[in-house]
Every structure is written in C-alpha cells, then in structure tokens.
Scaffold this motif. Structure first.
Motif, PDB file in Angstrom:
ATOM      1  N   SER A  74       2.852  10.671  -0.385  1.00 43.74           N
ATOM      2  CA  SER A  74       1.823  10.709  -1.559  1.00 43.74           C
ATOM      3  C   SER A  74       2.903  10.250  -2.903  1.00 43.74           C
ATOM      4  O   SER A  74       2.445  10.036  -4.061  1.00 43.74           O
ATOM      5  CB  SER A  74       1.303  11.802  -1.737  1.00 43.74           C
ATOM      6  OG  SER A  74       2.306  13.109  -1.995  1.00 43.74           O
ATOM      7  N   ALA A  75       4.411  10.374  -2.845  1.00 41.17           N
ATOM      8  CA  ALA A  75       5.254  10.065  -3.629  1.00 41.17           C
ATOM      9  C   ALA A  75       5.362   8.546  -4.068  1.00 41.17           C
ATOM     10  O   ALA A  75       6.180   8.191  -4.946  1.00 41.17           O
ATOM     11  CB  ALA A  75       6.465  10.929  -3.337  1.00 41.17           C
ATOM     12  N   LEU A  76       4.749   7.652  -3.061  1.00 43.08           N
ATOM     13  CA  LEU A  76       4.938   6.337  -3.149  1.00 43.08           C
ATOM     14  C   LEU A  76       3.585   5.709  -2.941  1.00 43.08           C
ATOM     15  O   LEU A  76       2.534   6.199  -2.446  1.00 43.08           O
ATOM     16  CB  LEU A  76       5.755   5.776  -1.786  1.00 43.08           C
ATOM     17  CG  LEU A  76       7.204   6.344  -1.663  1.00 43.08           C
ATOM     18  CD1 LEU A  76       7.756   5.810  -0.234  1.00 43.08           C
ATOM     19  CD2 LEU A  76       8.166   5.768  -2.829  1.00 43.08           C
ATOM     20  N   ILE A  78       5.677  -6.622   0.197  1.00 46.58           N
ATOM     21  CA  ILE A  78       5.056  -5.403   0.055  1.00 46.58           C
ATOM     22  C   ILE A  78       6.161  -4.732  -1.256  1.00 46.58           C
ATOM     23  O   ILE A  78       7.226  -4.796  -1.279  1.00 46.58           O
ATOM     24  CB  ILE A  78       5.383  -4.243   1.081  1.00 46.58           C
ATOM     25  CG1 ILE A  78       4.162  -4.988   2.123  1.00 46.58           C
ATOM     26  CG2 ILE A  78       4.789  -2.844   0.680  1.00 46.58           C
ATOM     27  CD1 ILE A  78       4.296  -4.134   3.578  1.00 46.58           C
ATOM     28  N   LYS A  79       5.398  -4.331  -2.340  1.00 52.70           N
ATOM     29  CA  LYS A  79       5.870  -3.709  -3.582  1.00 52.70           C
ATOM     30  C   LYS A  79       5.635  -2.175  -3.496  1.00 52.70           C
ATOM     31  O   LYS A  79       4.685  -2.013  -3.322  1.00 52.70           O
ATOM     32  CB  LYS A  79       5.346  -4.257  -4.813  1.00 52.70           C
ATOM     33  CG  LYS A  79       5.937  -3.645  -6.027  1.00 52.70           C
ATOM     34  CD  LYS A  79       5.262  -4.470  -7.282  1.00 52.70           C
ATOM     35  CE  LYS A  79       5.963  -4.017  -8.513  1.00 52.70           C
ATOM     36  NZ  LYS A  79       5.345  -4.609  -9.840  1.00 52.70           N
ATOM     37  N   MET A  80       6.858  -1.509  -3.330  1.00 57.44           N
ATOM     38  CA  MET A  80       6.590  -0.196  -3.380  1.00 57.44           C
ATOM     39  C   MET A  80       6.848   0.364  -4.876  1.00 57.44           C
ATOM     40  O   MET A  80       7.884   0.042  -5.473  1.00 57.44           O
ATOM     41  CB  MET A  80       7.801   0.648  -2.323  1.00 57.44           C
ATOM     42  CG  MET A  80       7.335   0.504  -0.844  1.00 57.44           C
ATOM     43  SD  MET A  80       6.030   1.528  -0.242  1.00 57.44           S
ATOM     44  CE  MET A  80       6.611   1.490   1.191  1.00 57.44           C
ATOM     45  N   HIS A  81       6.218   1.356  -5.095  1.00 60.49           N
ATOM     46  CA  HIS A  81       6.250   2.000  -6.260  1.00 60.49           C
ATOM     47  C   HIS A  81       6.526   3.373  -6.110  1.00 60.49           C
ATOM     48  O   HIS A  81       5.783   3.937  -5.415  1.00 60.49           O
ATOM     49  CB  HIS A  81       4.996   1.830  -7.333  1.00 60.49           C
ATOM     50  CG  HIS A  81       5.065   2.429  -8.611  1.00 60.49           C
ATOM     51  ND1 HIS A  81       5.724   2.361  -9.655  1.00 60.49           N
ATOM     52  CD2 HIS A  81       4.502   3.899  -8.954  1.00 60.49           C
ATOM     53  CE1 HIS A  81       5.555   2.837 -10.840  1.00 60.49           C
ATOM     54  NE2 HIS A  81       4.825   4.046 -10.323  1.00 60.49           N
ATOM     55  N   ILE A  82       7.487   4.186  -6.689  1.00 60.59           N
ATOM     56  CA  ILE A  82       7.851   5.525  -6.690  1.00 60.59           C
ATOM     57  C   ILE A  82       7.129   6.128  -7.749  1.00 60.59           C
ATOM     58  O   ILE A  82       7.429   5.959  -8.936  1.00 60.59           O
ATOM     59  CB  ILE A  82       9.453   5.690  -6.658  1.00 60.59           C
ATOM     60  CG1 ILE A  82      10.147   4.896  -5.609  1.00 60.59           C
ATOM     61  CG2 ILE A  82       9.719   7.267  -6.817  1.00 60.59           C
ATOM     62  CD1 ILE A  82      11.872   4.779  -5.848  1.00 60.59           C
ATOM     63  N   ARG A  83       6.264   7.131  -7.450  1.00 62.39           N
ATOM     64  CA  ARG A  83       5.497   8.044  -8.242  1.00 62.39           C
ATOM     65  C   ARG A  83       6.235   9.190  -8.876  1.00 62.39           C
ATOM     66  O   ARG A  83       6.261   9.497  -9.910  1.00 62.39           O
ATOM     67  CB  ARG A  83       4.268   8.484  -7.676  1.00 62.39           C
ATOM     68  CG  ARG A  83       3.147   7.397  -7.546  1.00 62.39           C
ATOM     69  CD  ARG A  83       1.960   8.021  -6.559  1.00 62.39           C
ATOM     70  NE  ARG A  83       1.059   6.796  -6.548  1.00 62.39           N
ATOM     71  CZ  ARG A  83      -0.179   6.908  -5.814  1.00 62.39           C
ATOM     72  NH1 ARG A  83      -0.232   8.224  -4.683  1.00 62.39           N
ATOM     73  NH2 ARG A  83      -0.873   5.879  -5.485  1.00 62.39           N
ATOM     74  N   GLU A  84       6.968   9.721  -7.600  1.00 64.88           N
ATOM     75  CA  GLU A  84       7.709  11.152  -8.138  1.00 64.88           C
ATOM     76  C   GLU A  84       9.061  11.154  -7.410  1.00 64.88           C
ATOM     77  O   GLU A  84       8.846  11.247  -6.202  1.00 64.88           O
ATOM     78  CB  GLU A  84       6.666  12.214  -7.760  1.00 64.88           C
ATOM     79  CG  GLU A  84       7.370  13.600  -7.762  1.00 64.88           C
ATOM     80  CD  GLU A  84       7.799  13.765  -9.458  1.00 64.88           C
ATOM     81  OE1 GLU A  84       8.814  14.281  -9.730  1.00 64.88           O
ATOM     82  OE2 GLU A  84       6.743  13.432 -10.112  1.00 64.88           O
ATOM     83  N   CYS A  85      10.159  11.213  -8.131  1.00 61.76           N
ATOM     84  CA  CYS A  85      11.257  11.101  -7.309  1.00 61.76           C
ATOM     85  C   CYS A  85      11.527  12.203  -6.533  1.00 61.76           C
ATOM     86  O   CYS A  85      12.009  12.197  -5.355  1.00 61.76           O
ATOM     87  CB  CYS A  85      12.496  10.544  -8.412  1.00 61.76           C
ATOM     88  SG  CYS A  85      12.804   9.158  -8.436  1.00 61.76           S
ATOM     89  N   GLY A  86      11.201  13.325  -6.981  1.00 62.49           N
ATOM     90  CA  GLY A  86      11.574  14.527  -6.219  1.00 62.49           C
ATOM     91  C   GLY A  86      10.702  14.627  -5.031  1.00 62.49           C
ATOM     92  O   GLY A  86      11.133  15.638  -4.172  1.00 62.49           O
ATOM     93  N   GLU A  87       9.622  13.936  -4.701  1.00 57.95           N
ATOM     94  CA  GLU A  87       8.981  14.207  -3.807  1.00 57.95           C
ATOM     95  C   GLU A  87       9.281  12.915  -2.596  1.00 57.95           C
ATOM     96  O   GLU A  87       8.419  13.217  -1.626  1.00 57.95           O
ATOM     97  CB  GLU A  87       7.625  13.973  -4.172  1.00 57.95           C
ATOM     98  CG  GLU A  87       7.010  15.099  -4.933  1.00 57.95           C
ATOM     99  CD  GLU A  87       7.048  16.588  -4.233  1.00 57.95           C
ATOM    100  OE1 GLU A  87       6.882  16.803  -2.963  1.00 57.95           O
ATOM    101  OE2 GLU A  87       7.509  17.547  -5.117  1.00 57.95           O
TER     102      GLU A  87
END
Length: 197
Positions: free
Chosen positions: A115-117, A139-148
């Motif tokens: 869920s962090a990506l 594929i383009k990955m987006h990091i939503r939350e670094c801590g997770e």
C-alpha cells in the motif's frame, strides 16, 4: 390305331397365313404414369438415404478450450531500473509481457501488493498481447509513504490482471532475484534510513 398319348394334329391343320400376331403396343398414358412413379420412388429413396446419413453422421469433436490466461502469458523483468535520489518518489523499470500460445490476452491491470507503493504503466492498461508479438512495458513506481515501503523484500511480485476468451484472472508474477535486488536498491536510495526511522 394303337397309340398312347394325345392325338396330334396332322399336316396343314393350322393355316399359317390366317394367324397374324400383332405386336402389343403399350398405352402411352401407362408408360408416362410408370415413369413418373419410378422417378418419385427413386427421389424418395435418395432423400431417405440422405436424411439417414445426415442423422447418423458422427459428431465433430468439440473445439478445445483456450488455455487459462496465466498459463499462456509470461512476464519477465528486463532491467532498466532507474536509481532515484534521496527524496525522489518515482522510479521506473521494464518488463516484457509475452503471449506464448492461444488467443490474444488483454492485460487489464498491473499493480503491486504494498500500500506504500503505486504503479502506472506505459502503455497504459488495458492493452492486448498477441502470440508472437511480445510487448515491452515500462512500469513507473510511485512511493506514497517512505516509512511503509518494504525493504529487502525476498520475493517481490507484480499482480497482473489478464483476460482472454476463457477467463479473467489475477496472477502474481515473481520476477526473480535480479528484480528483488534492483527494487530494494531503488527503494533504499529513494527512502534512505535515518536515525529516526
């Protein structure tokens, strides 16, 4: 006269000239009727024979069902993982989607389990893959939350939703140790550990 048997006529008993045998001529109406009846009977017999052959013909074997989409599609990691800098939230990598056999398969969605990506694709989904024509997918990955973000994931996978004439399937593809190492390196570069984390 002493004889046994019937009395036979003598010579010239019959007048050969007086007996005239005329040929018998059939009635033309009877001939036509007979021909029509024979033709009708032959037509009925041929029709009955044809119908019998049609009704007793062997059933053709059923068409084999196409393979399940997950059995005919391969997803392989081809590298090209970009290396984000600390604080950057996006990175890309490439996979190849190959249809090995059977009817075309639609790739309806590509995702990953964390869920962090989040993941976006180029070309965007849905798109179709045909046998003998592999498709390169960025594929383009987006990091939503670094801590997770998952660090040092042993067997990271992609979730790919596929559809063909037989079924709609959600399949998890493990892309191998090279992908796991590159993904871990990209996530660590984008989200370096700090003393607080």
């Amino acid at each position: 006269m002493n004889a046994i048997g019937p009395v036979e006529p003598g010579e010239d008993t019959y007048d050969h000239e007086s007996v005239v045998v005329e040929p018998v001529r059939p009635d033309p109406r009877r001939i036509r009727h007979r021909r029509t009846a024979l033709a009708a009977a032959a037509a009925v017999l041929v029709g009955a024979a044809g119908l019998t052959l049609y009704l007793t013909r062997p059933e053709p074997p059923p068409e084999p069902a196409p393979p399940w989409p997950s059995q005919s599609v391969a997803v392989t990691y081809t590298g090209e993982m970009s290396r984000p800098r600390a604080g950057e939230r996006d990175f890309t990598f490439a996979v190849t989607v190959t249809q090995e056999s059977g009817p075309p398969v639609a790739v309806r969605r590509v995702a990953q389990p964390s869920s962090a990506l989040s993941a976006d694709t180029s070309p965007p989904t849905p798109f179709t893959v045909k046998s003998g024509t592999p498709r390169k997918l960025i594929i383009k990955m987006h990091i939503r939350e670094c801590g997770e973000v998952p660090r040092n994931a042993g067997l990271p996978f992609l979730e790919v939703t596929l559809r063909n004439a037989r079924a709609n399937e959600k399949q998890s593809y493990i892309l191998g140790p090279e992908y796991a190492n590159d993904l871990s390196g990209a996530l660590t570069a984008a989200c370096p550990r700090t003393r607080v984390s």
